[in-house]
Enzyme design. Structure first.
Site, PDB file in Angstrom:
ATOM      1  N   VAL A 149     -79.180 -76.117  25.320  1.00  0.00           N
ATOM      2  CA  VAL A 149     -78.917 -75.559  23.991  1.00  0.00           C
ATOM      3  C   VAL A 149     -78.894 -76.726  23.008  1.00  0.00           C
ATOM      4  O   VAL A 149     -78.187 -77.707  23.232  1.00  0.00           O
ATOM      5  CB  VAL A 149     -77.533 -74.862  23.953  1.00  0.00           C
ATOM      6  CG1 VAL A 149     -77.370 -74.066  22.678  1.00  0.00           C
ATOM      7  CG2 VAL A 149     -77.313 -73.984  25.179  1.00  0.00           C
ATOM      8  N   ILE A 208     -76.214 -79.790  26.641  1.00  0.00           N
ATOM      9  CA  ILE A 208     -76.340 -79.845  25.185  1.00  0.00           C
ATOM     10  C   ILE A 208     -77.429 -80.840  24.802  1.00  0.00           C
ATOM     11  O   ILE A 208     -77.384 -82.011  25.179  1.00  0.00           O
ATOM     12  CB  ILE A 208     -74.984 -80.236  24.539  1.00  0.00           C
ATOM     13  CG1 ILE A 208     -73.922 -79.165  24.855  1.00  0.00           C
ATOM     14  CG2 ILE A 208     -75.127 -80.425  23.019  1.00  0.00           C
ATOM     15  CD1 ILE A 208     -74.251 -77.754  24.388  1.00  0.00           C
ATOM     16  N   LYS A 209     -78.405 -80.331  24.034  1.00  0.00           N
ATOM     17  CA  LYS A 209     -79.519 -81.193  23.632  1.00  0.00           C
ATOM     18  C   LYS A 209     -79.166 -81.951  22.361  1.00  0.00           C
ATOM     19  O   LYS A 209     -78.755 -81.360  21.356  1.00  0.00           O
ATOM     20  CB  LYS A 209     -80.784 -80.357  23.379  1.00  0.00           C
ATOM     21  CG  LYS A 209     -81.439 -79.913  24.671  1.00  0.00           C
ATOM     22  CD  LYS A 209     -82.614 -79.005  24.399  1.00  0.00           C
ATOM     23  CE  LYS A 209     -83.923 -79.746  24.402  1.00  0.00           C
ATOM     24  NZ  LYS A 209     -85.070 -78.798  24.264  1.00  0.00           N
ATOM     25  N   LEU A 210     -79.360 -83.256  22.432  1.00  0.00           N
ATOM     26  CA  LEU A 210     -79.109 -84.150  21.301  1.00  0.00           C
ATOM     27  C   LEU A 210     -80.384 -84.955  21.063  1.00  0.00           C
ATOM     28  O   LEU A 210     -81.050 -85.352  22.034  1.00  0.00           O
ATOM     29  CB  LEU A 210     -77.980 -85.127  21.650  1.00  0.00           C
ATOM     30  CG  LEU A 210     -76.624 -84.520  22.024  1.00  0.00           C
ATOM     31  CD1 LEU A 210     -75.741 -85.546  22.723  1.00  0.00           C
ATOM     32  CD2 LEU A 210     -75.930 -84.000  20.769  1.00  0.00           C
ATOM     33  N   ASN A 257     -78.666 -83.204  27.366  1.00  0.00           N
ATOM     34  CA  ASN A 257     -80.112 -83.348  27.541  1.00  0.00           C
ATOM     35  C   ASN A 257     -80.627 -84.095  26.307  1.00  0.00           C
ATOM     36  O   ASN A 257     -80.592 -83.562  25.199  1.00  0.00           O
ATOM     37  CB  ASN A 257     -80.735 -81.943  27.641  1.00  0.00           C
ATOM     38  CG  ASN A 257     -82.247 -81.967  27.745  1.00  0.00           C
ATOM     39  OD1 ASN A 257     -82.880 -83.013  27.601  1.00  0.00           O
ATOM     40  ND2 ASN A 257     -82.835 -80.801  27.987  1.00  0.00           N
TER      41      ASN A 257
END
Ligand code: G3P
Length: 287
Positions: free
Chosen positions: A83, A112-114, A135
């Protein structure tokens, strides 16, 4: 059914739970899913709404994303669902963390995509201290991969994914798959806490070569999963010959993974362009 001897985890890259259900049924398995703001903007319900001339409020849009992610999470309870936080050039590490913490509570199996920018990397370092799974997205250089490794040292295996975008490097004449090969090679010298997730897969050849290279994870749009399924879900090994055509290979760099994470040069034009595009696609949905 999942082919025996398949070593890579296979994720669907998409923003529609109905599509997840379809591919889960036809392939017989999915190890996870990746989402991003552009994929949420392509969700059929979002499209219909925009075509009716109705946009979302900012809160409604976040709620819409949450609903999609929760539906997907139920379909793949033992997999991972990525996400992505909102980020533009003004977004600080603290902003990303605040949204990331909220998203992390949506489902039990989130990564969690950063973005792999200076602020994104700061957020990643802190997220690991808080025991979140992350991620790191929009990766286009080996130096960014080294920085992610160093910034997340101490994480457990599977806690950190790294997403190099191969198709977008190919788009500008550089061999995106050579970056995957180089990062996997460099990470062999590490402790395995970062898993390489091949992303921006545009062809069955990308997919098969990523299998041959033993990328830890491969995320791929439904279209490529369909082609793989139609072909009988073949595996690819050392004998696989990837035709990179005229694409320019990226040279392998000797980088020291033990260096301080703040010392790497992580700037990349495609990362900046990618951040802007995700933000624009997201903002286009909001009144
Ligand atoms: O997995 C990342 C992906 O969604 C981006 O793909 O085709 O927009 O470069 P693409």
């Amino acid at each position: 059914m999942k082919p025996e001897n398949l070593r890579s985890k296979i994720f669907l890259d998409g923003g529609d739970a109905r599509e997840t259900k379809t591919y889960l049924d036809s392939l017989g398995f999915l190890d996870g899913q990746t989402t991003n703001p552009s994929l949420i903007a392509k969700n059929p319900e979002a499209r219909k709404r925009i075509e009716r001339g109705e946009k979302f409020s900012a809160d409604e849009l976040l709620g819409f994303y949450k609903d999609i992610v929760q539906e997907i999470s139920v379909l793949i309870p033992h997999g991972s669902v990525s996400v992505e936080v909102y980020a533009d050039r003004e977004t600080t590490a603290e902003d990303m963390l605040a949204e990331g913490r909220k998203m992390y509570s949506w489902i039990p199996n989130a990564h969690i995509k950063l973005p792999t920018t200076a602020e994104g990397l700061k957020a990643a370092h802190q997220a690991i201290a808080e025991n979140m799974r992350i991620n790191m997205t929009l990766v286009f250089s080996q130096e960014q991969a080294a920085a992610v490794y160093a910034a997340t040292r101490g994480a457990t295996k599977g806690q950190v994914f790294l997403s190099p975008f191969v198709g977008r490097l190919d788009d500008r004449g550089e061999n995106g798959m050579s970056l995957i090969k180089n990062i996997l090679e460099m990470y062999k010298k590490g402790d395995g806490h970062v898993e390489v997730l091949t992303a921006s897969v545009r062809s069955l050849d990308h997919f098969l070569y990523a299998l041959a290279l033993q990328s830890d994870i491969i995320t791929t749009p439904a279209k490529i999963l369909h082609e793989w399924h139609e072909a009988g879900m073949p595996l690819a090994g050392d004998e696989f010959n990837y035709d990179s055509k005229e694409l320019k290979p990226l040279p392998y760099q000797e980088l020291d993974l033990a260096r301080d994470w703040t010392e790497f040069d992580i700037q990349h034009e495609l990362t900046d362009v990618g951040v802007e595009k995700f933000a624009a696609d997201w903002n286009a949905l909001i009144q």
